[in-house]
Write a protein that holds these residues in place. Structure first.
Motif, PDB file in Angstrom:
ATOM      1  N   LEU A   1       0.855  -1.186   0.000  1.00 14.63           N
ATOM      2  CA  LEU A   1       0.000   0.000   0.000  1.00 14.63           C
ATOM      3  C   LEU A   1       0.890   1.234   0.000  1.00 14.63           C
TER       4      LEU A   1
ATOM      5  N   ARG B   1     -12.313  -3.880   0.657  1.00  8.34           N
ATOM      6  CA  ARG B   1     -12.931  -2.708   0.024  1.00  8.34           C
ATOM      7  C   ARG B   1     -13.483  -3.074  -1.350  1.00  8.34           C
TER       8      ARG B   1
ATOM      9  N   LYS C   1      -0.487   4.315   0.253  1.00  9.96           N
ATOM     10  CA  LYS C   1      -1.236   5.357   0.951  1.00  9.96           C
ATOM     11  C   LYS C   1      -2.182   4.673   1.926  1.00  9.96           C
ATOM     12  N   GLU C   2      -2.303   5.218   3.104  1.00 10.34           N
ATOM     13  CA  GLU C   2      -3.166   4.624   4.123  1.00 10.34           C
ATOM     14  C   GLU C   2      -4.624   5.023   3.900  1.00 10.34           C
ATOM     15  N   LEU C   3      -5.493   4.023   4.074  1.00 11.15           N
ATOM     16  CA  LEU C   3      -6.929   4.278   4.030  1.00 11.15           C
ATOM     17  C   LEU C   3      -7.619   3.196   4.856  1.00 11.15           C
ATOM     18  N   PRO C   4      -8.859   3.450   5.265  1.00 12.23           N
ATOM     19  CA  PRO C   4      -9.557   2.470   6.108  1.00 12.23           C
ATOM     20  C   PRO C   4      -9.858   1.177   5.347  1.00 12.23           C
TER      21      PRO C   4
ATOM     22  N   HIS D   1      -8.992  -3.167   4.484  1.00 12.00           N
ATOM     23  CA  HIS D   1      -8.081  -3.947   3.654  1.00 12.00           C
ATOM     24  C   HIS D   1      -8.504  -3.781   2.196  1.00 12.00           C
ATOM     25  N   VAL D   2      -7.562  -3.724   1.281  1.00 12.72           N
ATOM     26  CA  VAL D   2      -7.869  -3.491  -0.129  1.00 12.72           C
ATOM     27  C   VAL D   2      -8.859  -4.534  -0.655  1.00 12.72           C
TER      28      VAL D   2
END
Length: 171
Positions: free
Chosen positions: A28, A39, A30-33, A35-36
């Motif tokens: 990853l 999502r 970039k951090e985002l809420p 798990h890919v």
């Protein structure tokens, strides 16, 4: 994903470690809420729930369309490589030339179901109709058998030597 002080070498070492365990780790940037993979699953589930809730298809119909359509291909390659193949000899460039307009038109009419108690009941009833008398254990065993077979095929395919490239024919 590494933090602000994490070196690229550390990230690569972590990726190599998880891959050595038979996993397929991703990096990853970039951090985002979330798990890919979760999502992506949630985005697809939104449209699946919408189609069933609106009475377009049953749970069995949408599961058939998904597992016998893109699901078969996704078991072999990811969306981006499949789009590249979908563009024919022009690859991803041609794919976007050909499919950008219809794809973005579909995006405008994708559903956003509200999971009210009534909608949940409709979804639940439709899944129960698809399941019939099969137990959770039976369904899990069926899924696991298929997944193990697919993993075996993918592993075998990954170890197979690449076919030599055909040389250009001289007339």
């Amino acid at each position: 994903m590494g933090g602000a002080k994490t070196s690229e070498a550390t990230i690569q070492r972590a990726l190599k470690f998880f891959n050595s365990l038979g996993k397929r780790a991703i990096h990853l940037h970039k951090e985002l809420p979330g798990h890919v993979a979760n999502r992506l699953q949630a985005a697809l589930a939104r449209e699946v729930y919408y189609l069933v809730a609106e009475g377009v298809v049953s749970a069995a119909d949408v599961d058939t369309a998904l597992s016998w359509g893109p699901g078969l291909r996704w078991g072999v390659m990811g969306n981006m490589l499949l789009n590249h193949l979908g563009g024919g000899q022009g690859g991803i460039d041609h794919f976007f030339q050909q499919f950008t307009d219809p794809m973005t038109a579909w995006w405008k009419v994708l559903g956003s179901p509200q999971l009210t108690p009534e909608v949940q009941k409709k979804l639940i009833d439709s899944v129960h109709a698809e399941v019939g008398s099969r137990s959770i254990d039976e369904l899990a065993a069926e899924r696991d058998k298929m997944l193990m077979g697919l993993i075996e095929l993918r592993t075998k395919g990954a170890k197979a030597p690449a076919a030599p490239k055909a040389s250009a024919r001289v007339a």
